[in-house]
Design an enzyme around this catalytic site. Structure first.
Site, PDB file in Angstrom:
ATOM      1  N   LYS A 158       0.665  -1.562  -0.993  1.00 45.21           N
ATOM      2  CA  LYS A 158       0.050  -0.303  -0.101  1.00 45.21           C
ATOM      3  C   LYS A 158       1.034   1.526  -0.153  1.00 45.21           C
ATOM      4  O   LYS A 158       1.865   1.462   1.288  1.00 45.21           O
ATOM      5  CB  LYS A 158      -0.204  -0.029   1.179  1.00 45.21           C
ATOM      6  CG  LYS A 158      -1.895   1.237   1.072  1.00 45.21           C
ATOM      7  CD  LYS A 158      -2.821   1.484   2.746  1.00 45.21           C
ATOM      8  CE  LYS A 158      -1.261   2.474   3.402  1.00 45.21           C
ATOM      9  NZ  LYS A 158      -1.439   3.307   3.391  1.00 45.21           N
TER      10      LYS A 158
ATOM     11  N   GLU B 103       9.453   1.101  10.207  1.00 43.09           N
ATOM     12  CA  GLU B 103      10.776   2.772  10.288  1.00 43.09           C
ATOM     13  C   GLU B 103      10.631   3.047   9.917  1.00 43.09           C
ATOM     14  O   GLU B 103       9.497   3.746   9.165  1.00 43.09           O
ATOM     15  CB  GLU B 103      11.939   2.504   8.876  1.00 43.09           C
ATOM     16  CG  GLU B 103      12.446   0.686   8.510  1.00 43.09           C
ATOM     17  CD  GLU B 103      13.491   0.596   9.269  1.00 43.09           C
ATOM     18  OE1 GLU B 103      13.996   1.953   9.507  1.00 43.09           O
ATOM     19  OE2 GLU B 103      14.443  -0.098   8.816  1.00 43.09           O
TER      20      GLU B 103
ATOM     21  N   CYS C 115      13.775  11.171   5.718  1.00 41.08           N
ATOM     22  CA  CYS C 115      13.808  10.304   7.445  1.00 41.08           C
ATOM     23  C   CYS C 115      15.741  10.942   8.116  1.00 41.08           C
ATOM     24  O   CYS C 115      15.058  10.725   8.877  1.00 41.08           O
ATOM     25  CB  CYS C 115      13.462   9.373   7.912  1.00 41.08           C
ATOM     26  SG  CYS C 115      14.447   7.986   6.724  1.00 41.08           S
TER      27      CYS C 115
ATOM     28  N   GLU D 226      10.770  16.971  15.101  1.00 37.95           N
ATOM     29  CA  GLU D 226      11.155  16.182  13.615  1.00 37.95           C
ATOM     30  C   GLU D 226      10.224  17.213  12.727  1.00 37.95           C
ATOM     31  O   GLU D 226       9.058  17.044  12.946  1.00 37.95           O
ATOM     32  CB  GLU D 226      10.627  14.811  13.441  1.00 37.95           C
ATOM     33  CG  GLU D 226      11.613  14.332  11.753  1.00 37.95           C
ATOM     34  CD  GLU D 226      10.598  13.067  11.362  1.00 37.95           C
ATOM     35  OE1 GLU D 226       9.413  12.150  12.141  1.00 37.95           O
ATOM     36  OE2 GLU D 226      11.439  12.805  11.025  1.00 37.95           O
TER      37      GLU D 226
HETATM   38  P1  NAD Z   1       2.492   8.021   7.977  1.00 40.75           P
HETATM   39  O1  NAD Z   1       2.797   7.698   8.903  1.00 40.75           O
HETATM   40  O2  NAD Z   1       1.714   9.532   7.682  1.00 40.75           O
HETATM   41  O3  NAD Z   1       2.065   7.514   6.910  1.00 40.75           O
HETATM   42  C1  NAD Z   1       3.109   6.368   6.301  1.00 40.75           C
HETATM   43  C2  NAD Z   1       1.807   5.559   5.769  1.00 40.75           C
HETATM   44  O4  NAD Z   1       0.556   4.956   6.796  1.00 40.75           O
HETATM   45  C3  NAD Z   1       1.749   5.841   4.259  1.00 40.75           C
HETATM   46  O5  NAD Z   1       0.650   5.231   4.156  1.00 40.75           O
HETATM   47  C4  NAD Z   1       0.035   6.016   5.692  1.00 40.75           C
HETATM   48  O6  NAD Z   1      -1.590   6.234   4.733  1.00 40.75           O
HETATM   49  C5  NAD Z   1      -0.307   4.739   6.415  1.00 40.75           C
HETATM   50  N1  NAD Z   1      -1.078   5.406   7.765  1.00 40.75           N
HETATM   51  C6  NAD Z   1      -1.412   6.211   8.624  1.00 40.75           C
HETATM   52  N2  NAD Z   1      -2.100   5.837   9.481  1.00 40.75           N
HETATM   53  C7  NAD Z   1      -2.591   4.948   9.806  1.00 40.75           C
HETATM   54  C8  NAD Z   1      -2.901   3.786   9.850  1.00 40.75           C
HETATM   55  N3  NAD Z   1      -3.014   4.029  11.153  1.00 40.75           N
HETATM   56  N4  NAD Z   1      -1.975   2.668  10.233  1.00 40.75           N
HETATM   57  C9  NAD Z   1      -1.856   1.520   9.345  1.00 40.75           C
HETATM   58  N5  NAD Z   1      -1.144   2.672   8.500  1.00 40.75           N
HETATM   59  C10 NAD Z   1      -0.891   3.785   8.365  1.00 40.75           C
HETATM   60  O7  NAD Z   1       3.990   9.001   7.370  1.00 40.75           O
HETATM   61  P2  NAD Z   1       4.393   9.746   5.778  1.00 40.75           P
HETATM   62  O8  NAD Z   1       3.782  11.222   6.645  1.00 40.75           O
HETATM   63  O9  NAD Z   1       3.158   9.255   5.011  1.00 40.75           O
HETATM   64  O10 NAD Z   1       5.975   9.911   6.528  1.00 40.75           O
HETATM   65  C11 NAD Z   1       6.361  10.812   7.056  1.00 40.75           C
HETATM   66  C12 NAD Z   1       7.261   9.713   8.268  1.00 40.75           C
HETATM   67  O11 NAD Z   1       7.347   9.148   8.192  1.00 40.75           O
HETATM   68  C13 NAD Z   1       8.091  10.896   8.692  1.00 40.75           C
HETATM   69  O12 NAD Z   1       8.142  10.823  10.157  1.00 40.75           O
HETATM   70  C14 NAD Z   1       9.814  10.245   8.619  1.00 40.75           C
HETATM   71  O13 NAD Z   1      10.974   9.820   9.232  1.00 40.75           O
HETATM   72  C15 NAD Z   1       8.944   8.468   8.416  1.00 40.75           C
HETATM   73  N6  NAD Z   1       9.970   7.834   8.005  1.00 40.75           N
HETATM   74  C16 NAD Z   1      11.367   6.476   7.802  1.00 40.75           C
HETATM   75  C17 NAD Z   1      11.836   6.353   7.340  1.00 40.75           C
HETATM   76  C18 NAD Z   1      12.525   5.764   8.137  1.00 40.75           C
HETATM   77  O14 NAD Z   1      12.760   4.638   7.167  1.00 40.75           O
HETATM   78  N7  NAD Z   1      13.006   5.642   9.220  1.00 40.75           N
HETATM   79  C19 NAD Z   1      11.711   6.530   5.567  1.00 40.75           C
HETATM   80  C20 NAD Z   1      11.203   8.105   5.166  1.00 40.75           C
HETATM   81  C21 NAD Z   1      10.690   8.113   6.812  1.00 40.75           C
END
Ligand code: NAD
Length: 479
Positions: free
Chosen positions: A173, A246, A280, A377
């Protein structure tokens, strides 16, 4: 591949396109115009995707690993062959520059093909006259992969490569903010992989929770924010699914007084501002020794002045907009807070009232350690520079966070920098560079930046169950 942006984007379930029902709009963050409509997956369609993955699993798990490696190479080939079209689509929905989008697509190809060089080890624990004991690693079953919007393709490849290599099948997804390129990738994979091995679904806010609570998944591999990661872990616990998380970070860079300011300023700038800070492992707070603070500050401001922020599809743009309105408002609130508190801005500030989620390159001059911009962040193009004069104090400050994703140390004396690096509580610490990752090296978040590992052998083994088989050599004698 030429992609018509007004065409239907379809989910891939059981190797086929799913007829499009309800859809949601995907916006171009540079123009706020609709780029395309993504299918809004229903509960029944998610059930069908999981059922298809479940049906495909036994045969895929029994497929020789050499064949599965070939499949990964074929997937990499699909990305590489279609990089031109995919990068344009990705820029239009993500906002990043065309070069940045090419990096995401080709990076995904590199990740898949490099993962195909890994093998799954078997360990002989005992081979004596009495018994033979081996530990091997068997696939888990069906993996639910959930990706964020900052690097939709490469971060999906982090999951697809090892999951498939280990013999699992997948339902992937993408983020609702950037589903289109991933949906296209799924379309291009039809006929390349056996039906059901990779299914791609898109949807709104309900779809992620449906996945994490669905009993049909054996594992959830999630990349996103720490706040969502907590929800994922809680929801997955009901059926004791395996999880790899992650999550977010608040990466410190520690800059020692012996650096070459002119040479290092560019690298430090991009460590923080690449992809408009939406990485990230971007540098999110920069601790600079007092002896070099003023000249480095001036050099960073000089670099900032040369940067062209704009529509990622335009020639010459170096930094695109923030990907979506929610994140834009979050970054704006941090800038507003810094303004309200009277912190000093060296460049940038609040965005102008215009179309598109653009934020100027913003650098803050020594805000207090407990300010929001230092503690939270930001995930956007806003960087606090913070002065320090004592190494052990700055190590404490670097570690004084719930996060532990990445960090970097910069010095002409790499041994000294290494000693500092070893004292940082983070999964990835770089000396004199930043953000270098490899498909063959474990990538893990410490503390609330993650659970588990991606990449490398350790990442691969997270897609397996450990099985020890013990064979007693002398059969019990008949009485
Ligand atoms: P997010 O947590 O809002 O969403 C990530 C994914 O989770 C999306 O596909 C979203 O639709 C889904 N999602 C949202 N709510 C959910 C739930 N309750 N249950 C299951 N899935 C759900 O994150 P974002 O805004 O898309 O990304 C930014 C964040 O991701 C930042 O905090 C960044 O640091 C982190 N990030 C981490 C890494 C890593 O490898 N550690 C890499 C990239 C981004």
């Amino acid at each position: 591949m030429s992609i018509k942006f007004d065409e239907d984007f379809t989910m891939t379930i059981d190797g086929k396109a799913v007829p499009v029902g309800a859809t949601f709009d995907v916006l171009n963050p540079a123009t706020e115009e609709v780029v395309g409509k993504a299918p809004d997956c229903t509960k029944e369609q998610l059930d069908a995707a999981i059922a298809s993955a479940r049906k495909a699993f036994p045969k895929w798990a029994a497929t020789p690993i050499e064949e599965r490696k070939k499949a990964l190479l074929a997937m990499a080939g699909v990305l590489a062959a279609n990089a031109e079209g995919l990068k344009r689509l990705l820029t239009s929905e993500q906002g990043k520059t065309l070069d940045g989008a090419a990096g995401d697509v080709l990076g995904g190809a590199h990740w898949l093909s490099s993962t195909a060089t890994l093998d799954i080890p078997e360990h002989v624990n005992e081979d004596s006259a009495e018994r033979k004991s081996i530990t091997r690693h068997v696939p888990l079953g069906v993996v639910g992969a959930i990706a964020p919007w900052n690097f939709p393709i490469i971060l999906a490849a982090f999951k697809l490569g090892p999951a498939l290599l280990a013999g699992n099948t997948v339902v992937l997804k993408p983020s609702p903010f950037t589903p289109l390129t991933t949906l296209k990738f799924g379309e291009l994979l039809r006929g390349v992989l056996p039906p059901g091995v990779v299914n791609i679904v898109s949807g709104g806010d309900s779809l992620g929770p449906w996945m994490t609570s669905h009993k049909g998944f054996d594992k959830i591999s999630f990349t996103g924010s720490s706040a969502t990661g907590r929800k994922v872990m809680e929801s997955a616990s009901a059926s004791l699914k395996r999880v790899t998380l992650e999550l977010g970070g608040n990466d410190p860079a520690i800059v020692l007084p012996d650096i070459d300011v002119e040479k290092t300023a560019q690298q430090l700038f991009w460590a923080a501002f690449g992809n408009s800070g939406q990485i990230c492992i971007a540098t999110k707070r920069m601790y600079i020794h007092k002896d070099v603070y003023e000249p480095l500050k001036a050099a960073l401001v000089e670099v900032a002045k040369t940067i062209k922020v704009g529509d990622g599809s335009e020639q010459g743009t170096q930094l695109g907009p923030i990907n979506n309105k929610l994140q834009f408002q979050r970054v704006v609130s941090l800038i507003q807070d810094a303004k309200d508190k009277g912190y000093k801005f060296l460049t940038g500030g609040l965005p102008e009232n215009q179309k598109g989620y653009f934020i100027p390159v913003t650098i803050l001059d020594n805000p207090p350690e407990d300010s929001r911009i230092v503690q939270e962040e930001q995930f956007g193009p806003v960087l606090p520079l913070i002065k320090f004069d004592d190494i052990s104090d700055v190590i404490d400050r670097a570690n004084n966070t719930e996060y532990g994703l990445g960090a970097s140390v910069w010095s002409a004396d790499s041994d000294k920098a290494l000693e500092i690096a070893k004292q940082i509580q983070a999964g990835n610490v770089w000396v004199n560079e930043s953000q270098h990752l490899s498909p063959l090296a474990g990538f893990a978040g410490h503390k609330q930046s993650g659970v588990g590992v991606e990449n490398g052998l350790e990442g691969l083994l997270e897609y397996t169950n450990t099985q020890t088989i013990t064979v007693k050599k002398a059969a019990p004698a008949a009485t």
